[in-house]
Scaffold this motif. Structure first.
Motif, PDB file in Angstrom:
ATOM      1  N   ALA A  77       0.834  -1.207   0.000  1.00 53.10           N
ATOM      2  CA  ALA A  77       0.000   0.000   0.000  1.00 53.10           C
ATOM      3  C   ALA A  77       0.865   1.253   0.000  1.00 53.10           C
ATOM      4  O   ALA A  77       0.592   2.218  -0.714  1.00 53.10           O
ATOM      5  N   GLU A  78       1.930   1.233   0.788  1.00 53.14           N
ATOM      6  CA  GLU A  78       2.841   2.376   0.837  1.00 53.14           C
ATOM      7  C   GLU A  78       3.519   2.594  -0.510  1.00 53.14           C
ATOM      8  O   GLU A  78       3.606   3.720  -1.003  1.00 53.14           O
ATOM      9  N   ALA A  79       3.997   1.516  -1.114  1.00 47.96           N
ATOM     10  CA  ALA A  79       4.653   1.625  -2.419  1.00 47.96           C
ATOM     11  C   ALA A  79       3.676   2.113  -3.484  1.00 47.96           C
ATOM     12  O   ALA A  79       4.022   2.957  -4.313  1.00 47.96           O
ATOM     13  N   ALA A  80       2.462   1.611  -3.461  1.00 47.14           N
ATOM     14  CA  ALA A  80       1.455   2.016  -4.444  1.00 47.14           C
ATOM     15  C   ALA A  80       1.160   3.507  -4.338  1.00 47.14           C
ATOM     16  O   ALA A  80       1.062   4.201  -5.356  1.00 47.14           O
ATOM     17  N   GLU A  81       1.019   3.992  -3.122  1.00 46.93           N
ATOM     18  CA  GLU A  81       0.729   5.410  -2.933  1.00 46.93           C
ATOM     19  C   GLU A  81       1.913   6.275  -3.354  1.00 46.93           C
ATOM     20  O   GLU A  81       1.756   7.258  -4.068  1.00 46.93           O
ATOM     21  N   LYS A  82       3.097   5.888  -2.934  1.00 50.10           N
ATOM     22  CA  LYS A  82       4.297   6.656  -3.244  1.00 50.10           C
ATOM     23  C   LYS A  82       4.545   6.731  -4.744  1.00 50.10           C
ATOM     24  O   LYS A  82       4.957   7.763  -5.263  1.00 50.10           O
ATOM     25  N   LEU A  83       4.274   5.633  -5.455  1.00 54.23           N
ATOM     26  CA  LEU A  83       4.574   5.557  -6.881  1.00 54.23           C
ATOM     27  C   LEU A  83       3.365   5.784  -7.781  1.00 54.23           C
ATOM     28  O   LEU A  83       3.469   5.685  -8.993  1.00 54.23           O
ATOM     29  N   SER A  84       2.209   6.051  -7.192  1.00 55.19           N
ATOM     30  CA  SER A  84       0.963   6.265  -7.949  1.00 55.19           C
ATOM     31  C   SER A  84       0.634   5.080  -8.849  1.00 55.19           C
ATOM     32  O   SER A  84       0.292   5.241 -10.019  1.00 55.19           O
ATOM     33  N   VAL A  85       0.778   3.885  -8.296  1.00 56.10           N
ATOM     34  CA  VAL A  85       0.486   2.653  -9.027  1.00 56.10           C
ATOM     35  C   VAL A  85      -0.639   1.927  -8.290  1.00 56.10           C
ATOM     36  O   VAL A  85      -0.490   1.594  -7.108  1.00 56.10           O
ATOM     37  N   PRO A  86      -1.782   1.690  -8.945  1.00 54.22           N
ATOM     38  CA  PRO A  86      -2.840   0.922  -8.272  1.00 54.22           C
ATOM     39  C   PRO A  86      -2.386  -0.516  -8.049  1.00 54.22           C
ATOM     40  O   PRO A  86      -2.005  -1.204  -8.986  1.00 54.22           O
TER      41      PRO A  86
END
Length: 162
Positions: A77-86
């Motif tokens: 979830a953190e990586a998705a938010e940081k990288l704007s990747v669903p």
């Protein structure tokens, strides 16, 4: 049968493709990056699903892990938010939210119980980590942050200007 992308929106892991029959009539399922996610029957709350049913449910990537892949799920979830990747997650195996219904997933997943397989919305494997490694969060950041078409979106248009 057995079509796979060799480049593009994927991160190669250095492995070679599975062997092919001379006539091309036999497919060897693989989670090698660029290959289509192998089908396996799984169950959740008494509902029988295919591994393919996991992909695209939330409109984006799905990170499939083994039953001990909690470290991947915690950082996704953190990586998705940081990288704007669903990115959604699914753990498959004993004690995980999805049970392997027929045992096939264990034979085609090509990762350990701690490994992870991010799958693109088109059902092709984007990248693979056979184990959890030292830092799953950094590994996800690295896999999605490189400029590969379709894997990550730039954080802002400013990064695209000279």
């Amino acid at each position: 049968m057995g079509f796979a992308y060799e480049d593009g929106a994927l991160v190669p892991d250095g492995t070679g493709p599975p062997s092919r029959a001379a006539l091309g009539n036999t497919c060897h399922p693989a989670t090698r990056p660029g290959h289509m996610l192998p089908h396996a029957w799984i169950e959740r709350d008494g509902e029988r699903l295919s591994t393919h049913d996991l992909v695209g449910r939330a409109g984006g990537f799905v990170l499939i892990t083994g039953p001990e892949g909690k470290a991947w799920c915690d950082t996704a979830a953190e990586a998705a938010e940081k990288l704007s990747v669903p990115l959604t997650t699914a753990r498959i195996g004993d004690g995980a939210e999805y049970a392997a219904a027929d045992g096939r997933w264990a034979t085609v997943r090509e990762i350990t119980d701690e490994g992870a397989v991010p799958v693109r919305p088109d059902h092709h494997v984007a990248w693979r980590s056979t184990t959890a490694g030292n830092d799953p969060g950094a590994a996800l950041d690295d896999a999605f942050a490189h400029p590969r078409p379709g894997l990550a979106r730039p954080h802002s248009t400013a990064r695209l200007r000279p």
